[in-house]
Design an enzyme around this catalytic site. Structure first.
Site, mmCIF file in Angstrom:
data_model
loop_
_atom_site.group_PDB
_atom_site.id
_atom_site.type_symbol
_atom_site.label_atom_id
_atom_site.label_comp_id
_atom_site.label_asym_id
_atom_site.label_seq_id
_atom_site.Cartn_x
_atom_site.Cartn_y
_atom_site.Cartn_z
ATOM 1 N N CYS A 120 0.796 -1.224 0.000
ATOM 2 C CA CYS A 120 0.000 0.000 0.000
ATOM 3 C C CYS A 120 0.830 1.277 0.000
ATOM 4 O O CYS A 120 0.275 2.380 0.079
ATOM 5 C CB CYS A 120 -0.989 -0.025 1.165
ATOM 6 N N GLU B 68 2.168 5.473 13.273
ATOM 7 C CA GLU B 68 2.420 6.665 12.463
ATOM 8 C C GLU B 68 2.539 7.913 13.343
ATOM 9 O O GLU B 68 3.429 8.754 13.132
ATOM 10 C CB GLU B 68 1.290 6.826 11.431
ATOM 11 N N HIS C 83 -9.515 3.480 1.731
ATOM 12 C CA HIS C 83 -8.122 3.073 1.493
ATOM 13 C C HIS C 83 -8.060 2.427 0.104
ATOM 14 O O HIS C 83 -8.575 1.327 -0.096
ATOM 15 C CB HIS C 83 -7.672 2.093 2.575
ATOM 16 N N PHE D 73 1.882 -3.477 3.724
ATOM 17 C CA PHE D 73 2.198 -4.818 4.215
ATOM 18 C C PHE D 73 3.668 -5.115 3.950
ATOM 19 O O PHE D 73 4.230 -4.710 2.933
ATOM 20 C CB PHE D 73 1.351 -5.854 3.477
#
Lengths: 420, 408
Positions: free
Chosen positions: B166, B310, B336, B395
């Protein structure tokens, strides 16, 4: 080549890893190919076509990492080749890399490495329903998964990238690895290519008429009618020359230039491949006259062979080649005896697709060291004349080799590999 | 790094709209497009939610006739080509065949042509091996997402298909920047594309990481991801060359940072160590000071672990200043979009610079008390945006941070 800070920023190869049906060292595979051996035999699953399969591959012979039992054959081949390359470079465990640096990076050339896991997972969703699936397979079913698995196995903390361009994947991956290492974004970079055709890919290719029977896979030959899938894992460790020297690494070769271009619809792929070769040579500060030999990505598909032959003829001899002059013993018709010889290892190993470029580079280094290139196994009647095809083990001189590869959709890539 | 790199065109296809103005107004207004799905379903998971792109129809969204006879199967390619066409048109790319021969393309994707395999699975149930078509060998390769764009636009430079899960779309921006800055290409069309797939919904459901309602990045009650589909593309050009041809410089890409968590195949590093390293490398290699950053476009998926890691990474990288930098996630509106996300967010970063405004985290109601950052809840706001960071993770722990700067 020197950086502003005074360092030698040439990108060198310090580790090699290779697993193929003809052996798991460059020397063994190079020797087998030199004898004209081929590992292409009738496919166990589709006997009407040929394949080149590693009969006794056991991943745990090479590496044993957490989660490995879930990895498919292609991922395991890549991971095991990576382990061999790191060990060869003296970097197993990353102990020799500078503390506080970006660490090890990873670029994988892979278009199909995730495919059989994706097929298995999705088929189970359809056949058995969501509750019957193995949730651990899902993250392994995406295109980046083989790279993620290899990165975790060897703590590649700088980056882990996967590039997919079919037969050009390996060379494109090497090009990216070169750029990232030269820029200092990794202390060392593994570049891995791996391929093992899953059943569906073989079935599809056979039904598309791409696969030839064993014994009829003739690379660059007028009688070529299709390829045979091979399988392999190959890896190299790249470092900046000054970094490698500082840690006392043995330099196996230099990647001195790479070119990657695309042939959009309506343009000729041979022109694009020639351009990729020219870009690679220019970046290396070399001309075609400097080449000891060319390792062609020709794979026995008539279209690929024609693109390769025409591009190399334009590069090495200028102009277009003629039609082949059929007849045994006349393989290099029209080519001057002192012209650059051309070999193609897929004649002996089968089409290694995503693994091709890295395998070719590893074997090219072996050939440069031996000053001898293997023949294009089975080549008797070149489809196009004007090139000096190697039809027997051929002595070569010079320190640089050009390696080429193309994809099924128009990507063309080339790289110059040299001895230090 | 040598040459300066300009953004001269953007294109987007998403649930927030397919034209830049509509897309931007939807984002600024904080309108979430996550709702019950109409065009995608899976029997085992009824009432799926997500953010579907609404293609305009017509030539701008058509696939070449030889490409596929089933637009549903090839939806990822269709989304990508649609956004790429829009970006090329926006930049005025085309006409000069010599320039196009030195222009390349990088496409990022997570799932890519997964629907081709989905189609095979459905047919296999009835037909077994007879379901395997001769065309599968071509259809199953994600690299066709790249070639369909290069073929259509006549691009002769490097054509790369990047898969870093991603973070793929943002990585495509990084590679394009690198190729232009280094002189390997004069211009690059970079972006990402992904569509809704059975694999992602089922996988995230089994990991208990699929939101039951609407994703709420950075919220105390966040319960997972909402998926979306779409594509985003940008045209990157060498700055001086862009100026010479009279192109409008929307922004500059100033650099990038990379890292890998080396932590877990799905879980990010709990303290965001990899994200922090990517941020610091991006700032360092682009010559950007911590104080210069006006906005961070976060990966912000709405999972417990991503958002925690994050935020910790931002705090570790920026120190006290992290509390004063606006940080938002447009996934709260368009879901997403996997490998497209970083590219669509790169378009949003460019538009933030153009319009001097920051898009919001639209669905954020009650920020996680651990976090304490300015997440721009609800609606967008006008702001000075000279420099912004685009963060993406995926991932396998792959992190990418790109730096966007107002064009000089």
């Amino acid at each position: 080549m020197t950086a502003a800070g005074g360092g030698d920023v040439r990108v060198v190869i310090t580790g090699l890893g290779l697993i193929t049906p003809l052996g798991d060292t460059a020397a063994a595979v190079g020797a087998a190919l030199g004898e004209g051996r081929t590992s292409i035999a009738a496919s166990a699953d589709l006997p009407e076509v040929g394949e080149s399969r590693i009969a006794d591959f056991e991943a745990t012979r090479y590496a044993n990492v957490r989660g490995m039992r879930l990895y498919n054959r292609t991922t395991s081949l890549g991971l095991c080749a990576a382990k061999l390359a790191l060990t060869d470079a003296g970097l197993e465990g990353g102990a020799s890399l500078p503390a506080g640096g970006p660490g090890l990076g990873l670029v994988v050339g892979s278009t199909y490495a995730h495919l059989d896991t994706l097929i298995e997972y999705d088929r189970s969703l359809v056949a058995a329903g969501i509750q019957q699936t193995n949730p651990a397979l899902m993250p392994l079913a995406i295109a980046s998964a083989p790279g993620a698995a290899i990165a975790m196995a060897f703590s590649a903390k700088a980056f882990a990238v996967t590039l997919a361009s079919e037969g050009a994947s390996g060379l494109d991956a090497l090009g990216m690895g070169m750029r990232l290492v030269a820029a200092g974004r990794a202390d060392a970079c593994l570049v891995v290519g791996a391929f093992a055709a899953c059943r569906e890919l073989s079935l599809s290719s056979a039904r598309a008429g791409q696969l030839a029977p064993a014994g009829e896979v003739r690379v660059l030959d007028a009688r070529h009618r299709g390829r045979a899938f091979g399988e392999a894992g190959a890896a190299v460790v790249l470092e900046r020359a000054d970094v490698a020297r500082a840690r006392g690494a043995v330099v196996k070769g230099i990647l001195s230039g790479q070119g990657s271009v695309f042939a959009p619809a309506g343009t000729r792929r041979e022109d694009a491949l020639r351009r990729a070769c020219e870009e690679a040579l220019q970046a290396a500060g070399r001309s075609s006259r400097d080449l000891a030999f060319v390792s062609s990505g020709a794979n026995a598909l008539p279209r690929t062979d024609e693109v390769e032959a025409r591009a190399l003829h334009a590069l090495l001899a200028g102009g277009a080649p003629g039609s082949g002059e059929p007849g045994p013993g006349n393989p290099g018709s029209g080519a001057p005896a002192d012209s650059v010889p051309v070999t193609a290892v897929k004649a002996g190993l089968g089409d290694l697709v995503d693994a091709s470029g890295v395998v070719q580079v590893v074997l090219a280094l072996d050939s440069l060291a031996r000053r001898m290139i293997p023949p294009v196994a089975g080549l008797e009647q070149p489809a196009l004349s004007g090139l000096r095809y190697a039809t027997a083990p051929t002595a070569v001189s010079g320190a640089a080799a050009l390696v080429t590869g193309t994809s099924d959709v128009g990507s063309c890539s080339a790289i110059v590999v040299e001895q230090l | 790094m040598g040459r300066r790199v300009a953004v001269t065109g953007c294109g987007v296809v998403s649930a927030a709209g397919n034209d830049l103005d509509g897309f931007w107004q939807t984002l600024l207004g904080g309108v979430t497009r996550i709702k019950g799905l109409e065009g995608f379903s899976y029997a085992d998971l009824p009432d799926l939610k997500g953010a579907e792109a609404d293609l305009d129809g017509g030539p701008v969204d058509d696939l070449p006739p030889e490409f596929d006879d089933d637009a549903r199967r090839a939806r990822c390619a269709r989304l990508g080509l649609g956004a790429a066409r829009r970006a090329a048109a926006h930049a005025g790319l085309g006409g000069d065949r010599e320039a196009l021969a030195r222009t390349g393309v990088v496409v990022g994707t997570t799932l890519g042509e997964e629907r081709q395999i989905g189609y095979l699975s459905e047919r296999w149930k009835e037909a077994g091996p007879d379901a395997v078509e001769p065309s599968l060998v071509v259809r199953a390769g994600n690299h066709r997402l790249t070639s369909v764009i290069a073929d259509e636009l006549g691009l002769g430079g490097p054509a790369l298909l990047n898969a870093t899960a991603c973070s793929s779309g943002n990585a495509a921006v990084a590679w394009g920047y690198d190729l232009v800055a280094s002189g390997a290409a004069d211009a690059m069309l970079v972006g990402g594309a992904d569509t809704l797939t059975r694999l992602t919904y089922c996988g995230f459901y089994r990991m208990s990481a699929l939101s039951k309602t609407v994703c709420r990045p950075f919220d105390k009650s966040r319960d997972g991801v909402s998926f979306g589909e779409g594509a985003g593309f940008l045209v990157l050009e060498e700055l001086e060359s862009a100026r010479r041809r009279g192109a409008r410089v929307l922004a500059e890409v100033a650099g990038f940072g990379l890292s890998n968590d080396v932590n877990h195949i799905t879980a990010p590093h709990p303290d965001g160590d990899g994200v922090k390293r990517a941020i610091l490398q991006a700032l360092g290699t682009s010559g950007t000071s911590l104080d210069a950053v006006d906005y961070v476009s976060a990966h912000g998926t709405g999972t417990q672990l991503n958002d925690q890691g994050e935020v910790r990474a931002l705090k570790a990288a920026f120190g006290e200043r992290a509390l004063r930098i606006p940080v938002s996630s447009i996934k709260s509106m368009i879901g997403h979009t996997n490998g497209a996300a970083g590219a669509i967010e790169a378009v949003a970063c460019t538009l933030a610079i153009v319009h001097q405004a920051i898009p919001p985290t639209a669905t954020l109601v009650e920020p996680d008390p651990e976090f304490g950052l300015d997440f721009v809840p609800g609606q967008g706001r006008a702001a000075r945006v000279e420099t912004c960071l685009n963060l993406s993770s995926g991932f396998g722990g792959s992190n990418v941070c790109t730096v966007f700067r107002r064009g000089a």
